[in-house]
Motif scaffolding. Structure first.
Motif, PDB file in Angstrom:
ATOM      1  N   ALA A 461      57.201  34.913 -14.305  1.00  5.88           N
ATOM      2  CA  ALA A 461      56.671  34.424 -15.582  1.00  5.88           C
ATOM      3  C   ALA A 461      56.367  32.936 -15.505  1.00  5.88           C
ATOM      4  O   ALA A 461      55.415  32.450 -16.127  1.00  5.88           O
ATOM      5  CB  ALA A 461      57.667  34.704 -16.707  1.00  5.88           C
ATOM      6  N   ALA A 462      57.156  32.197 -14.720  1.00  6.54           N
ATOM      7  CA  ALA A 462      56.951  30.752 -14.575  1.00  6.54           C
ATOM      8  C   ALA A 462      55.783  30.424 -13.662  1.00  6.54           C
ATOM      9  O   ALA A 462      55.317  29.278 -13.636  1.00  6.54           O
ATOM     10  CB  ALA A 462      58.217  30.104 -14.035  1.00  6.54           C
ATOM     11  N   GLY A 463      55.304  31.407 -12.883  1.00  8.40           N
ATOM     12  CA  GLY A 463      54.186  31.162 -11.979  1.00  8.40           C
ATOM     13  C   GLY A 463      54.601  31.046 -10.528  1.00  8.40           C
ATOM     14  O   GLY A 463      53.780  30.694  -9.678  1.00  8.40           O
ATOM     15  N   SER A 517      54.370  25.524 -22.943  1.00  7.79           N
ATOM     16  CA  SER A 517      54.093  25.013 -24.285  1.00  7.79           C
ATOM     17  C   SER A 517      55.349  25.166 -25.136  1.00  7.79           C
ATOM     18  O   SER A 517      56.349  25.735 -24.687  1.00  7.79           O
ATOM     19  CB  SER A 517      52.911  25.755 -24.908  1.00  7.79           C
ATOM     20  OG  SER A 517      53.180  27.145 -25.000  1.00  7.79           O
ATOM     21  N   GLU A 518      55.280  24.663 -26.349  1.00  6.63           N
ATOM     22  CA  GLU A 518      56.474  24.653 -27.206  1.00  6.63           C
ATOM     23  C   GLU A 518      56.253  25.457 -28.483  1.00  6.63           C
ATOM     24  O   GLU A 518      56.800  25.129 -29.537  1.00  6.63           O
ATOM     25  CB  GLU A 518      56.835  23.200 -27.558  1.00  6.63           C
ATOM     26  CG  GLU A 518      57.170  22.332 -26.349  1.00  6.63           C
ATOM     27  CD  GLU A 518      58.425  22.799 -25.625  1.00  6.63           C
ATOM     28  OE1 GLU A 518      59.336  23.304 -26.303  1.00  6.63           O
ATOM     29  OE2 GLU A 518      58.481  22.666 -24.378  1.00  6.63           O
ATOM     30  N   ASN A 519      55.471  26.508 -28.421  1.00  6.72           N
ATOM     31  CA  ASN A 519      55.194  27.305 -29.618  1.00  6.72           C
ATOM     32  C   ASN A 519      56.455  27.998 -30.133  1.00  6.72           C
ATOM     33  O   ASN A 519      57.248  28.525 -29.339  1.00  6.72           O
ATOM     34  CB  ASN A 519      54.126  28.356 -29.320  1.00  6.72           C
ATOM     35  CG  ASN A 519      52.792  27.741 -28.986  1.00  6.72           C
ATOM     36  OD1 ASN A 519      52.629  27.178 -27.898  1.00  6.72           O
ATOM     37  ND2 ASN A 519      51.834  27.819 -29.889  1.00  6.72           N
ATOM     38  N   LYS A 533      68.781  31.644 -23.377  1.00  6.41           N
ATOM     39  CA  LYS A 533      70.233  31.745 -23.533  1.00  6.41           C
ATOM     40  C   LYS A 533      70.685  33.190 -23.377  1.00  6.41           C
ATOM     41  O   LYS A 533      69.930  34.128 -23.611  1.00  6.41           O
ATOM     42  CB  LYS A 533      70.651  31.220 -24.913  1.00  6.41           C
ATOM     43  CG  LYS A 533      70.409  29.734 -25.119  1.00  6.41           C
ATOM     44  CD  LYS A 533      70.810  29.309 -26.535  1.00  6.41           C
ATOM     45  CE  LYS A 533      70.552  27.821 -26.749  1.00  6.41           C
ATOM     46  NZ  LYS A 533      70.882  27.407 -28.138  1.00  6.41           N
ATOM     47  N   SER A 534      71.955  33.350 -23.003  1.00  9.23           N
ATOM     48  CA  SER A 534      72.527  34.692 -22.895  1.00  9.23           C
ATOM     49  C   SER A 534      72.444  35.408 -24.234  1.00  9.23           C
ATOM     50  O   SER A 534      72.518  34.786 -25.300  1.00  9.23           O
ATOM     51  CB  SER A 534      73.994  34.607 -22.452  1.00  9.23           C
ATOM     52  OG  SER A 534      74.116  34.004 -21.187  1.00  9.23           O
ATOM     53  N   ASP A 535      72.301  36.738 -24.183  1.00  6.18           N
ATOM     54  CA  ASP A 535      72.310  37.603 -25.362  1.00  6.18           C
ATOM     55  C   ASP A 535      71.235  37.232 -26.378  1.00  6.18           C
ATOM     56  O   ASP A 535      71.468  37.267 -27.584  1.00  6.18           O
ATOM     57  CB  ASP A 535      73.696  37.577 -26.025  1.00  6.18           C
ATOM     58  CG  ASP A 535      73.912  38.779 -26.948  1.00  6.18           C
ATOM     59  OD1 ASP A 535      73.250  39.813 -26.740  1.00  6.18           O
ATOM     60  OD2 ASP A 535      74.729  38.668 -27.882  1.00  6.18           O
ATOM     61  N   THR A 536      70.062  36.853 -25.887  1.00  4.29           N
ATOM     62  CA  THR A 536      68.917  36.573 -26.765  1.00  4.29           C
ATOM     63  C   THR A 536      67.655  37.166 -26.154  1.00  4.29           C
ATOM     64  O   THR A 536      67.642  37.590 -24.986  1.00  4.29           O
ATOM     65  CB  THR A 536      68.683  35.056 -26.951  1.00  4.29           C
ATOM     66  OG1 THR A 536      68.227  34.490 -25.704  1.00  4.29           O
ATOM     67  CG2 THR A 536      69.936  34.336 -27.416  1.00  4.29           C
ATOM     68  N   VAL A 537      66.597  37.179 -26.952  1.00  5.77           N
ATOM     69  CA  VAL A 537      65.262  37.422 -26.402  1.00  5.77           C
ATOM     70  C   VAL A 537      64.695  36.059 -26.020  1.00  5.77           C
ATOM     71  O   VAL A 537      64.541  35.173 -26.869  1.00  5.77           O
ATOM     72  CB  VAL A 537      64.346  38.114 -27.427  1.00  5.77           C
ATOM     73  CG1 VAL A 537      62.934  38.241 -26.857  1.00  5.77           C
ATOM     74  CG2 VAL A 537      64.891  39.490 -27.807  1.00  5.77           C
ATOM     75  N   TRP A 538      64.423  35.901 -24.743  1.00  9.02           N
ATOM     76  CA  TRP A 538      63.888  34.630 -24.244  1.00  9.02           C
ATOM     77  C   TRP A 538      62.401  34.580 -24.548  1.00  9.02           C
ATOM     78  O   TRP A 538      61.621  35.406 -24.068  1.00  9.02           O
ATOM     79  CB  TRP A 538      64.148  34.547 -22.743  1.00  9.02           C
ATOM     80  CG  TRP A 538      63.759  33.265 -22.078  1.00  9.02           C
ATOM     81  CD1 TRP A 538      63.243  32.148 -22.638  1.00  9.02           C
ATOM     82  CD2 TRP A 538      63.886  32.986 -20.674  1.00  9.02           C
ATOM     83  NE1 TRP A 538      63.029  31.182 -21.691  1.00  9.02           N
ATOM     84  CE2 TRP A 538      63.417  31.668 -20.478  1.00  9.02           C
ATOM     85  CE3 TRP A 538      64.351  33.711 -19.583  1.00  9.02           C
ATOM     86  CZ2 TRP A 538      63.394  31.071 -19.212  1.00  9.02           C
ATOM     87  CZ3 TRP A 538      64.336  33.130 -18.331  1.00  9.02           C
ATOM     88  CH2 TRP A 538      63.861  31.815 -18.143  1.00  9.02           C
ATOM     89  N   THR A 539      61.994  33.613 -25.371  1.00  9.58           N
ATOM     90  CA  THR A 539      60.587  33.452 -25.757  1.00  9.58           C
ATOM     91  C   THR A 539      60.008  32.271 -24.992  1.00  9.58           C
ATOM     92  O   THR A 539      60.181  31.123 -25.375  1.00  9.58           O
ATOM     93  CB  THR A 539      60.473  33.228 -27.277  1.00  9.58           C
ATOM     94  OG1 THR A 539      61.201  32.054 -27.643  1.00  9.58           O
ATOM     95  CG2 THR A 539      61.031  34.416 -28.042  1.00  9.58           C
ATOM     96  N   TYR A 540      59.329  32.573 -23.911  1.00 11.01           N
ATOM     97  CA  TYR A 540      58.816  31.559 -22.992  1.00 11.01           C
ATOM     98  C   TYR A 540      57.300  31.504 -23.151  1.00 11.01           C
ATOM     99  O   TYR A 540      56.598  32.480 -22.884  1.00 11.01           O
ATOM    100  CB  TYR A 540      59.221  31.939 -21.570  1.00 11.01           C
ATOM    101  CG  TYR A 540      58.710  31.054 -20.470  1.00 11.01           C
ATOM    102  CD1 TYR A 540      58.577  29.675 -20.629  1.00 11.01           C
ATOM    103  CD2 TYR A 540      58.384  31.587 -19.229  1.00 11.01           C
ATOM    104  CE1 TYR A 540      58.117  28.873 -19.594  1.00 11.01           C
ATOM    105  CE2 TYR A 540      57.942  30.802 -18.188  1.00 11.01           C
ATOM    106  CZ  TYR A 540      57.805  29.443 -18.381  1.00 11.01           C
ATOM    107  OH  TYR A 540      57.350  28.653 -17.347  1.00 11.01           O
ATOM    108  N   THR A 541      56.780  30.363 -23.611  1.00 14.86           N
ATOM    109  CA  THR A 541      55.358  30.256 -23.922  1.00 14.86           C
ATOM    110  C   THR A 541      54.629  29.338 -22.942  1.00 14.86           C
ATOM    111  O   THR A 541      55.158  28.312 -22.517  1.00 14.86           O
ATOM    112  CB  THR A 541      55.147  29.734 -25.350  1.00 14.86           C
ATOM    113  OG1 THR A 541      55.744  28.441 -25.487  1.00 14.86           O
ATOM    114  CG2 THR A 541      55.781  30.672 -26.370  1.00 14.86           C
ATOM    115  N   LYS A 542      53.395  29.733 -22.619  1.00 14.78           N
ATOM    116  CA  LYS A 542      52.540  28.952 -21.729  1.00 14.78           C
ATOM    117  C   LYS A 542      51.104  29.027 -22.256  1.00 14.78           C
ATOM    118  O   LYS A 542      50.792  29.819 -23.157  1.00 14.78           O
ATOM    119  CB  LYS A 542      52.622  29.466 -20.293  1.00 14.78           C
ATOM    120  CG  LYS A 542      54.031  29.500 -19.717  1.00 14.78           C
ATOM    121  CD  LYS A 542      54.040  29.838 -18.243  1.00 14.78           C
ATOM    122  CE  LYS A 542      53.699  28.635 -17.405  1.00 14.78           C
ATOM    123  NZ  LYS A 542      53.829  28.876 -15.957  1.00 14.78           N
ATOM    124  N   SER A 543      50.221  28.234 -21.656  1.00 11.26           N
ATOM    125  CA  SER A 543      48.822  28.287 -22.063  1.00 11.26           C
ATOM    126  C   SER A 543      47.928  27.763 -20.954  1.00 11.26           C
ATOM    127  O   SER A 543      48.390  27.064 -20.035  1.00 11.26           O
ATOM    128  CB  SER A 543      48.594  27.468 -23.340  1.00 11.26           C
ATOM    129  OG  SER A 543      48.847  26.096 -23.112  1.00 11.26           O
TER     130      SER A 543
END
Length: 635
Positions: A461-463, A517-519, A533-543
């Motif tokens: 996901a990071a490329g 990005s920081e959306n 973070k542990s026990d979360t949905v990681w929302t990683y945004t790019k553009s």
């Protein structure tokens, strides 16, 4: 009477239609039953990478699980680029599919556009229509490996090695760059005496393993057929015992050694490792000053000898990480930087050494491993062709934060793109190959799927990319590759092949100039975090210039530590009907969902709802499910 005749005629017609209908539905039911046992098992291609305009040979693997043959199945093959259909590639009728396995061979000409990823989709339909089975595969059209390197490894050079099968298996994972690990005779003399292209010979490495030159040559030949690049492994600064005991360089080599500087609490005296018992007496590895010009001249010449004996494509160079301040044998600094400041840390020698190595290698490729990512910034700003780093959770980044979480790996992939922009051929930066040993302390059973998949999803996901597959379809979990003993399950192998297809198909929105990005993103009913973070949905945004990209990586019910030493990491909790809000002030009109977890990675268009609240403007959509990783790209 005529009236009754009419009634009888109508009744007969109705009865006939009912009987015909019953027969039709019986036939249709039978056909559906047979179709349920008919499946496209996988799609393979003949190469790991293609040049623009190449002829691509495609094999569709079909399984008929019925006891009888299935007739007149319609096979279609289509190609997609980022969800957009590029046209129907092939359509044909399979008149007879006998029970068991069958392969169908097709061809497709690669598009002319360089550095582009495609998804092939094959579908089987019965004579009554309706898709019965589908399969997908990725295709990379790239004239070099430099933009989208996908690293694998080889470490089996025994006489029994099935070279063709191993390369064939690695092709299915689209591996295009291979590290030949510990193939060499000795670190200071990688090519044994008398080894030539005409006489590949046999030699023993430091541990006593027999290395067959013919096996290496065969690997390289088959790899070249698949458009793979072959990288000969060796340290940049190491010599074993005999280097200092015999030969014309023995006395000079003593002066090239590294010594722990006074006050270095990591050790004292010569900087060396004891590798283990060696039948040839080469049990110790001594480290030499990378900036010593005589050592550079010597080791560059030794590396170049390799290319005269084998058709290797470059040098995969290695280190042992940061061990604090060092001096020369005479107690002096290792060299000076561009500002004239004395250098005492080995990691500060990397840029100068690698630039000199690249010049000495001429047209050959150079990759480099700053172990623990210590000094990675110096490697990133060198002329190294392929960026690569081995991570350990106790090592720290430039701000002193440990490399122990998924987000710490992501951060270094992002930084590597940024560091290397000015030295990359397209100005977008170089994609980092990440080596991080999952299930390091596992001794029995198979590799743990959640640990493997979550680490891979984060890096891709990071490329970046992962070095983890090699020796055919094995998975690396130890730093000494011959100790690679924990296999993947058949299920994990299938998933990782699908993940490879996915990352190739979507390489143009994963690793082609995207920036973070920081959306703001919300996931209705579940905790979300931008930091993974542990026990979360990681929302990683790019553009990038065309798309906003949202990666949702599922860490619900599990932790964010990548190593999963003993293979105990739990699978994340799958969630369904996931309502997501993505906040942006851009005029966003179309969005697609793609995931390696379902539909073979095929993109599906999302229905968008637009709105505004106290956080700003947003688009809202619902995802059918989140298992490990969903990618949403928005135009």
């Amino acid at each position: 009477m005529g009236r009754y005749k009419g009634y009888m005629t109508i009744t007969a017609i109705i009865l006939g239609l009912l009987l015909l209908s019953a027969g039709f539905f019986t036939f249709a039911s039978k056909e559906r039953s047979m179709a349920a046992k008919l499946a496209i098992e996988k799609i393979t291609t003949d190469k790991a990478r293609y040049y623009p305009g190449d002829n691509i040979k495609i094999t569709i693997h079909i399984r008929n699980g019925n006891k009888k043959a299935v007739n007149n199945e319609v096979l279609k093959l289509k190609a997609y680029h980022l969800g957009e259909e590029t046209g129907e590639v092939k359509k044909l009728t399979l008149s007879h599919l006998p029970p068991g396995e069958k392969t169908v061979n097709l061809e497709w000409q690669a598009p002319k556009k360089d550095y582009s990823g495609y998804l092939l989709k094959a579908s089987l339909s019965g004579r009554l229509g309706g898709i019965e089975s589908t399969g997908t595969a990725g295709v990379d059209v790239s004239s070099t490996v430099l933009k989208f390197p996908r690293y694998g490894y080889l470490s089996d050079f025994s006489k029994e090695a099935d070279t063709q099968s191993m390369i064939r298996a690695m092709t299915e994972y689209h591996i295009n760059t291979i590290e030949y690990y510990d193939w060499q005779y000795l670190h200071h003399q990688p090519l044994a005496e008398g080894i030539t292209a005409k006489n590949p010979g046999v030699w023993k490495d430091w541990s006593g393993r027999e290395i067959y030159g013919t096996v290496i040559a065969d690997y390289i030949r088959y790899a070249h057929d698949a458009n793979m690049v072959n990288m000969a492994y060796n340290m940049i600064y190491a010599g074993t015992d005999t280097f200092f005991q015999e030969g014309k360089y023995s006395s000079q080599a003593e002066q090239w050694k590294l010594y722990f500087a006074p006050g270095n609490d990591r050790g004292e005296g010569e900087f060396k490792f004891h590798m283990g018992t060696s039948p040839s007496g080469n049990s110790n590895l001594y480290f030499l000053n990378p900036l010593n010009p005589s050592w550079q001249k010597y080791i560059f010449a030794e590396e170049n000898k390799i290319f005269g004996a084998f058709s290797s494509d470059g040098w995969h160079s290695d280190t042992v990480g940061d061990w604090g301040k060092m001096t020369t044998a005479g107690g002096k600094p290792l060299g000076r930087d561009e500002k004239g400041k004395p250098i005492y840390l080995v990691k500060d020698t990397y840029t100068q050494f690698l630039n000199a190595a690249k010049e000495a290698l001429g047209g050959k490729y150079l990759s480099f491993n700053p172990v623990g990512a210590q000094g990675i910034e110096n490697a990133n700003k060198s002329k190294t062709d392929i960026l690569y780093a081995e991570f350990w959770p106790w090592d720290k980044d430039r701000e002193g934060n440990a490399y122990d979480t998924y987000s710490s790996l992501v951060k270094e992939v992002e930084r590597s793109f940024e560091d290397s922009k000015t030295l990359s051929f397209d100005g977008k930066g170089k994609s980092l190959a990440v080596k991080a040993y999952i299930n390091y302390d596992k001794t029995v059973g198979n590799m743990n799927e959640p640990g493997v998949i979550l680490a891979a999803a984060s890096v891709y996901a990071a490329g970046g990319s992962r070095l983890e597959i090699g020796n055919g379809d094995h998975m690396l979990h130890k730093e000494y590759y011959p100790d690679d003993k924990i296999p993947m399950s058949d299920g994990l192998k299938k998933y990782m092949r699908g993940l490879s297809d996915f990352t190739v198909a979507y390489e143009n929105i994963l690793r082609d100039g995207q920036t973070s990005s920081e959306n703001t993103v919300t996931v209705e009913g579940y905790p979300a975090s931008r930091e993974g973070k542990s026990d979360t949905v990681w929302t990683y945004t790019k553009s990038d210039v065309t798309y906003d990209i949202l990666h949702l990586i599922n860490l619900l019910g599990t932790d964010n530590q990548w190593r999963d030493e003993r293979g105990k990491k739990k699978a994340p909790k799958e969630i369904t009907n996931v309502k997501v809000r993505y906040y942006s002030e851009k005029a966003l009109s179309n969005a697609w969902l793609a995931s390696p977890d379902r539909e073979g990675g095929i993109s599906t268009r999302l229905q968008l709802k637009k709105g505004k609240d106290d956080k700003g403007s947003f688009i809202e959509f619902t995802l059918p499910a989140l298992t490990y990783w969903d990618m949403i790209y928005i135009r």
